[in-house]
Design a protein around this motif. Sequence first.
Motif, short mmCIF file in Angstrom:
data_model
loop_
_atom_site.label_atom_id
_atom_site.label_comp_id
_atom_site.label_asym_id
_atom_site.label_seq_id
_atom_site.Cartn_x
_atom_site.Cartn_y
_atom_site.Cartn_z
N THR A 233 0.83 -1.21 0.00
CA THR A 233 0.00 0.00 0.00
C THR A 233 0.86 1.26 0.00
O THR A 233 0.60 2.21 -0.75
N PHE B 207 2.58 1.53 -3.42
CA PHE B 207 1.62 1.87 -4.47
C PHE B 207 1.23 3.34 -4.39
O PHE B 207 1.19 4.05 -5.40
N ASP B 208 0.91 3.81 -3.18
CA ASP B 208 0.53 5.22 -3.01
C ASP B 208 1.68 6.15 -3.38
O ASP B 208 1.46 7.23 -3.93
N ILE C 85 4.13 5.53 -5.59
CA ILE C 85 4.34 5.53 -7.04
C ILE C 85 3.21 6.25 -7.75
O ILE C 85 3.43 6.95 -8.74
N LYS C 86 1.99 6.10 -7.23
CA LYS C 86 0.82 6.68 -7.88
C LYS C 86 0.91 8.20 -7.98
O LYS C 86 0.53 8.79 -8.99
N GLY C 87 1.40 8.85 -6.95
CA GLY C 87 1.48 10.31 -6.96
C GLY C 87 2.85 10.85 -7.31
O GLY C 87 3.12 12.04 -7.09
N GLN D 68 0.99 13.90 -1.94
CA GLN D 68 1.79 13.09 -2.86
C GLN D 68 3.25 13.02 -2.41
O GLN D 68 3.90 11.97 -2.50
N ASN E 69 3.47 10.66 0.57
CA ASN E 69 3.35 9.26 0.14
C ASN E 69 4.63 8.77 -0.54
O ASN E 69 5.10 7.66 -0.28
#
Length: 291
Positions: free
Chosen positions: A32, A35-36, A38-40, A256, A259
């Motif tokens: 988690t 993923f968070d 990399i996502k932002g 972001q 994260n």
Amino acid sequence: MSGAKKKDRFMTGLFYVIGWIMLIFLVYLTCTILFDGIKGFKPEFLGVAGNGIFNQFFNTIYLVFLSLLVSVPIGIGAGVYLAEYAKKGKFLTMLEICIESLSSLPSIVIGLFGYLAFILWTGMSWNIIAGALTISILSIPLITTETNDAIQALPIEYKEGSLGLGATKSETIRKVLIPAAMPQILTGVIMAAGRGFGEAAALLYTSGQSTYVNWQNFWKVTSPTSPLNPFRAGETLSLHIWVMRTEGALNKDATQIANFTSAVLVLLALLFTLVTRHISDKMRKRNNGGN
């Protein structure tokens, strides 16, 4: 099947279930966070200015390195003293209780002590060396305990064989006991470094929440903006996460950044653990004759 065997199988199964639950939770939490992060992600997060976290990344590694320079020799020395020199009795018991108490103190308490001892008493402002010394106070009990346990767990033949060959006690400790116990001692070093990577409360009062670095002055250690100057303020990754989460209204990318910083911190701690474990395994194989 007897009642004892039924209880044994039940408890074994229960511990397996608990172990798998914790493992699944750990994997879920790690995935988690990654993923968070990399996502932002934005390329600017890798820079040294603006929203970049490279300075905080360097500060984290530098601070942990300085703390280990202090805590590892003291921790190993204290562990050797407890295992080989301290006489059994009330004094040794008191020392062990003090070490256990120190390792269980909340980090915020250690941080306040570090602020008093390394900031107020010295008259300096927030700086990396103060943070490193404060983290060392948290790390020394861990390394001491692991060293003590590792040496006491060694077969008595190691010590008796060395002394029987004419080695002195100090030579036996330096050339036989410590090398043989080093794989387990490294476990304490890993725990200490992990605490340093993730610590925020203790550093809040000591290393500071800002960092001003000029990479052109890298080797000019006396420069206030040199990355290698241990007397400059140095915000770490864990502190940066806290700042981004508490002052998010001042930066539209705060969530972001927090994260992504969390993901980098997890990867950094994981990489350090894997490298140290690899070294530990090589030492263990060498001590076992390559097996």
